[in-house]
Motif scaffolding. Structure first.
Motif, PDB file in Angstrom:
ATOM      1  N   ARG A  58       0.877  -1.163   0.000  1.00 13.62           N
ATOM      2  CA  ARG A  58       0.000   0.000   0.000  1.00 13.62           C
ATOM      3  C   ARG A  58       0.919   1.219   0.000  1.00 13.62           C
ATOM      4  O   ARG A  58       1.708   1.415   0.933  1.00 13.62           O
ATOM      5  CB  ARG A  58      -0.880  -0.008   1.264  1.00 13.62           C
ATOM      6  N   LEU A  85      -3.333  13.566   2.170  1.00  7.59           N
ATOM      7  CA  LEU A  85      -3.176  12.473   1.210  1.00  7.59           C
ATOM      8  C   LEU A  85      -3.563  12.975  -0.175  1.00  7.59           C
ATOM      9  O   LEU A  85      -4.652  13.523  -0.358  1.00  7.59           O
ATOM     10  CB  LEU A  85      -4.138  11.329   1.552  1.00  7.59           C
ATOM     11  N   THR A 123       1.337   5.391  -0.164  1.00  4.05           N
ATOM     12  CA  THR A 123       0.624   6.646   0.066  1.00  4.05           C
ATOM     13  C   THR A 123       1.513   7.806  -0.366  1.00  4.05           C
ATOM     14  O   THR A 123       2.732   7.764  -0.203  1.00  4.05           O
ATOM     15  CB  THR A 123       0.252   6.837   1.549  1.00  4.05           C
ATOM     16  N   THR A 178      -3.293   7.300  -3.190  1.00  2.00           N
ATOM     17  CA  THR A 178      -2.972   6.004  -2.586  1.00  2.00           C
ATOM     18  C   THR A 178      -3.032   4.973  -3.697  1.00  2.00           C
ATOM     19  O   THR A 178      -3.826   5.082  -4.636  1.00  2.00           O
ATOM     20  CB  THR A 178      -3.992   5.605  -1.491  1.00  2.00           C
TER      21      THR A 178
END
Lengths: 152, 152
Positions: free
Chosen positions: B125, B135, B127, B138
């Motif tokens: 994952r 953010l 980011t 992602t």
């Protein structure tokens, strides 16, 4: 394409040809040098020693070329408002120097956005093939469009 | 990072900082001119009239910048063998001129590939945040690595 498309113009099952574009060795190396300098994207020799089997374009380069086809073949004549993301992308075969990529869009479905009146989201399955007809990339991608009635 | 990583070196839960990079107005416009010439990626004025709220980088440009951070911060010192695709990518906020993007990797899990002995796939994952800690992107992305024992 001669019509300017809004949300309502993407009926499920519609297929749209997005045209073709070739990629040169120089373009592959230039893109990789800036954004993805892994050896198999920079030299024939390193490519041959890798799973890719030869100098191959960065998958992000393939995606960027696809995007250009999408703009030239569809979004440049549509009320597109951007995309929230990608549901799934598969790099299925390497893209080599002088390959010619052809992209196609299939409309999977669409729905108006309750949270943003006047906008709808259209779900697409995009496919990219090379000059031999082999699939090199597929992606499922929702794109936002303005609705016709509010965009006038 | 001082170690060269193989498949076995990615324990679930591991967090890897991938560093930072800024993007200029000129870079945003140059990338978009080549790959994603939608108005809101080319001019401040068109950006202000769009959902993006100002001149904003193509999402594919953000992805390409992320890729460069991934190579500089991880893959350049690892036995990476490419990636089959992306499971999910979300463009969560626009990236504007002079934003500084910081990327981070989290190892979700990994498994050896039965079909290709000596290789394993690691699920990440990733980011990407901006200088305000928001953010912006992602993505969940599996990457292939050579195993240590067979790569010696």
């Amino acid at each position: 394409m001669s019509t300017y498309r809004h949300f309502e113009d993407f009926a499920p099952g519609t297929i749209i040809d997005l045209g073709s574009r070739s990629v040169s060795r120089e373009e592959i190396i230039a893109f990789a040098s800036e954004f993805d300098p892994q050896p198999f994207h920079l030299s024939e020799e390193a490519g041959k020693g890798s799973l890719l089997g030869g100098l191959a374009a960065s998958g992000w380069h393939t995606a960027a070329i696809f995007m250009r086809l999408l703009v030239d073949g569809l979004l440049g004549q549509a009320a597109g408002q951007g995309a929230p993301g990608i549901d799934k992308l598969m790099w299925r075969r390497p893209v080599y120097a002088d390959d010619t990529l052809t992209a196609k869009a299939e409309v999977l479905g669409g729905r108006p956005l309750r949270s943003k009146p006047g906008l709808g989201v259209v779900s697409f399955r995009f496919t990219v093939t090379n000059q031999r007809g082999d699939l090199v990339m597929t992606l499922d991608n929702p794109i936002l469009f303005a609705c016709r009635e509010t965009a006038a």
